[in-house]
Motif scaffolding. Structure first.
Motif, PDB file in Angstrom:
ATOM      1  N   GLY A   1       0.781  -1.232   0.000  1.00  0.00           N
ATOM      2  CA  GLY A   1       0.000   0.000   0.000  1.00  0.00           C
ATOM      3  C   GLY A   1       0.807   1.273   0.000  1.00  0.00           C
ATOM      4  O   GLY A   1       0.241   2.359   0.196  1.00  0.00           O
TER       5      GLY A   1
ATOM      6  N   SER B   1      -4.181  -5.225  -0.885  1.00  0.00           N
ATOM      7  CA  SER B   1      -3.728  -4.494   0.296  1.00  0.00           C
ATOM      8  C   SER B   1      -4.459  -5.015   1.524  1.00  0.00           C
ATOM      9  O   SER B   1      -5.388  -5.810   1.437  1.00  0.00           O
ATOM     10  CB  SER B   1      -3.984  -2.994   0.142  1.00  0.00           C
ATOM     11  OG  SER B   1      -5.373  -2.710   0.216  1.00  0.00           O
TER      12      SER B   1
ATOM     13  N   SER C   1      -6.372  -3.091   3.937  1.00  0.00           N
ATOM     14  CA  SER C   1      -6.887  -1.743   4.188  1.00  0.00           C
ATOM     15  C   SER C   1      -8.273  -1.789   4.801  1.00  0.00           C
ATOM     16  O   SER C   1      -9.108  -2.613   4.416  1.00  0.00           O
ATOM     17  CB  SER C   1      -6.965  -0.951   2.871  1.00  0.00           C
ATOM     18  OG  SER C   1      -5.696  -0.783   2.279  1.00  0.00           O
ATOM     19  N   ASP C   2      -8.512  -0.874   5.750  1.00  0.00           N
ATOM     20  CA  ASP C   2      -9.885  -0.666   6.170  1.00  0.00           C
ATOM     21  C   ASP C   2     -10.585   0.190   5.108  1.00  0.00           C
ATOM     22  O   ASP C   2      -9.972   0.623   4.126  1.00  0.00           O
ATOM     23  CB  ASP C   2      -9.953  -0.032   7.554  1.00  0.00           C
ATOM     24  CG  ASP C   2      -9.256   1.328   7.635  1.00  0.00           C
ATOM     25  OD1 ASP C   2      -9.202   2.051   6.619  1.00  0.00           O
ATOM     26  OD2 ASP C   2      -8.758   1.671   8.731  1.00  0.00           O
TER      27      ASP C   2
ATOM     28  N   THR D   1      -9.198   3.803   4.517  1.00  0.00           N
ATOM     29  CA  THR D   1      -7.863   3.749   3.914  1.00  0.00           C
ATOM     30  C   THR D   1      -7.950   3.314   2.462  1.00  0.00           C
ATOM     31  O   THR D   1      -7.256   3.862   1.588  1.00  0.00           O
ATOM     32  CB  THR D   1      -6.962   2.791   4.706  1.00  0.00           C
ATOM     33  OG1 THR D   1      -6.891   3.229   6.068  1.00  0.00           O
ATOM     34  CG2 THR D   1      -5.567   2.744   4.118  1.00  0.00           C
ATOM     35  N   LEU D   2      -8.809   2.336   2.185  1.00  0.00           N
ATOM     36  CA  LEU D   2      -8.950   1.867   0.806  1.00  0.00           C
ATOM     37  C   LEU D   2      -9.432   2.989  -0.097  1.00  0.00           C
ATOM     38  O   LEU D   2      -8.880   3.195  -1.193  1.00  0.00           O
ATOM     39  CB  LEU D   2      -9.915   0.685   0.755  1.00  0.00           C
ATOM     40  CG  LEU D   2     -10.149   0.081  -0.631  1.00  0.00           C
ATOM     41  CD1 LEU D   2      -8.865  -0.545  -1.162  1.00  0.00           C
ATOM     42  CD2 LEU D   2     -11.270  -0.946  -0.599  1.00  0.00           C
TER      43      LEU D   2
ATOM     44  N   LYS E   1      -6.561   5.461  -0.687  1.00  0.00           N
ATOM     45  CA  LYS E   1      -5.497   4.934  -1.545  1.00  0.00           C
ATOM     46  C   LYS E   1      -5.969   4.752  -2.988  1.00  0.00           C
ATOM     47  O   LYS E   1      -5.168   4.900  -3.929  1.00  0.00           O
ATOM     48  CB  LYS E   1      -4.958   3.625  -0.970  1.00  0.00           C
ATOM     49  CG  LYS E   1      -4.132   3.831   0.303  1.00  0.00           C
ATOM     50  CD  LYS E   1      -3.548   2.526   0.821  1.00  0.00           C
ATOM     51  CE  LYS E   1      -2.795   2.749   2.139  1.00  0.00           C
ATOM     52  NZ  LYS E   1      -1.548   3.502   1.959  1.00  0.00           N
TER      53      LYS E   1
ATOM     54  N   THR F   1      -8.472  -7.385  -1.297  1.00  0.00           N
ATOM     55  CA  THR F   1      -8.229  -7.045   0.100  1.00  0.00           C
ATOM     56  C   THR F   1      -8.254  -8.289   0.962  1.00  0.00           C
ATOM     57  O   THR F   1      -8.963  -9.256   0.664  1.00  0.00           O
ATOM     58  CB  THR F   1      -9.275  -6.030   0.611  1.00  0.00           C
ATOM     59  OG1 THR F   1      -8.950  -5.612   1.929  1.00  0.00           O
ATOM     60  CG2 THR F   1     -10.674  -6.617   0.606  1.00  0.00           C
TER      61      THR F   1
END
Length: 267
Positions: free
Chosen positions: A170, A188, A190-191, A194-195, A198, A220
């Motif tokens: 990430g 990644s 990621s929560d 965050t996703l 990004k 994910t």
């Protein structure tokens, strides 16, 4: 062009090849293939990442070659190959070979080349690779990707299909740039917030390199049973959801729930 809204939802399982005898891994991969899992991953390490540090463990790519023969339906790959451990031209040839081994009656292979820059220092120290820095390892990955594609173009026979490339990580400045340039799939941990952030950065990298990154499948890692967060990740654009199982028994009590959730998303 396939977009996130019309791309199917898929389920992956990472079998972490530690603390198990190979017959247990063989049974697990066959069980997942028969259950209808879309992708079965291992990982590329030389030692366990949890539990007894010198416990039973197996090498990634020789295992993938075996899985290519032991499965019929699921795609297979590493989550992820460490770029540092193999010459990029050799890795391209290995991937092409496993792709052919995995091909069914229609001649189409099932390999995904999952790749990343590496991070587990013990692997490097024990096997004599230069650890370097996070930045130098990412630079090496960026340099490797064109070599891999160039080697695929020159191999005889060629891969059975354009081999999907999954890039894991990430990092916003270097990793997501590599994703924008080379990845078919981006993976990644990621929560939801965050996703989303990004993915915005990935789109900017795509603009810089002249690529519409909506064609990149978003992958994910998830834990437990599907619930509100899984749906939020799906709404944010994730389409490949991967759960993991550890040796020795590779138990996945949540598997049926995830398969049902996937099928419901696909109508």
């Amino acid at each position: 062009m396939t977009t996130p809204t019309d791309r199917p939802t898929r389920l992956g399982v990472q079998l972490q090849p530690q603390h198990a005898a190979y017959p247990q891994l063989r049974a697990a991969v066959r069980r997942l293939d028969e259950a209808g899992v879309d992708v079965i991953f291992n990982w590329d390490h030389f030692y366990p990442l949890s539990g007894p540090p010198d416990g039973e463990h197996y090498e990634c790519w020789t295992m993938l070659a075996a899985w290519a023969e032991q499965t019929e339906h699921a795609e297979i790959g590493a989550l992820v190959t460490c770029n540092s451990y193999r010459n990029p031209d050799l890795l391209a040839d290995m991937a092409r070979t496993v792709d052919h081994i995995s091909a069914g009656e229609d001649g189409t292979g099932r390999l995904i080349l999952g790749i990343g820059s590496g991070w587990f220092e013990r692997d490097y120290d024990e096997y004599g690779y230069e650890f370097g820095t996070a930045g130098s390892r990412l630079d090496a990955l960026a340099e490797a990707m064109p070599r891999i594609r160039d080697r695929w173009a020159r191999l005889n026979p060629a891969p059975t299909r354009p081999i999907p490339v999954l890039v894991g990580g990430g990092g916003e400045r270097k990793t997501l740039r590599i994703v924008a340039e080379h990845a078919t799939i981006w993976h990644s941990f990621s929560d939801v917030d965050t996703l989303r952030r990004k993915l915005g950065i990935l789109r900017r990298h795509g603009d810089d390199v002249g690529r519409d990154v909506s064609e990149v499948e978003v992958s994910t890692a998830v834990r437990g049973t599907p619930g509100e967060q899984a749906q939020e990740l799906h709404d944010a654009g994730a389409r490949l959801f991967t759960i993991s199982a550890d040796g020795p028994d590779f138990a996945l009590p949540e598997l049926d729930a995830w398969l049902a959730w996937r099928d419901a998303r696909n109508g």
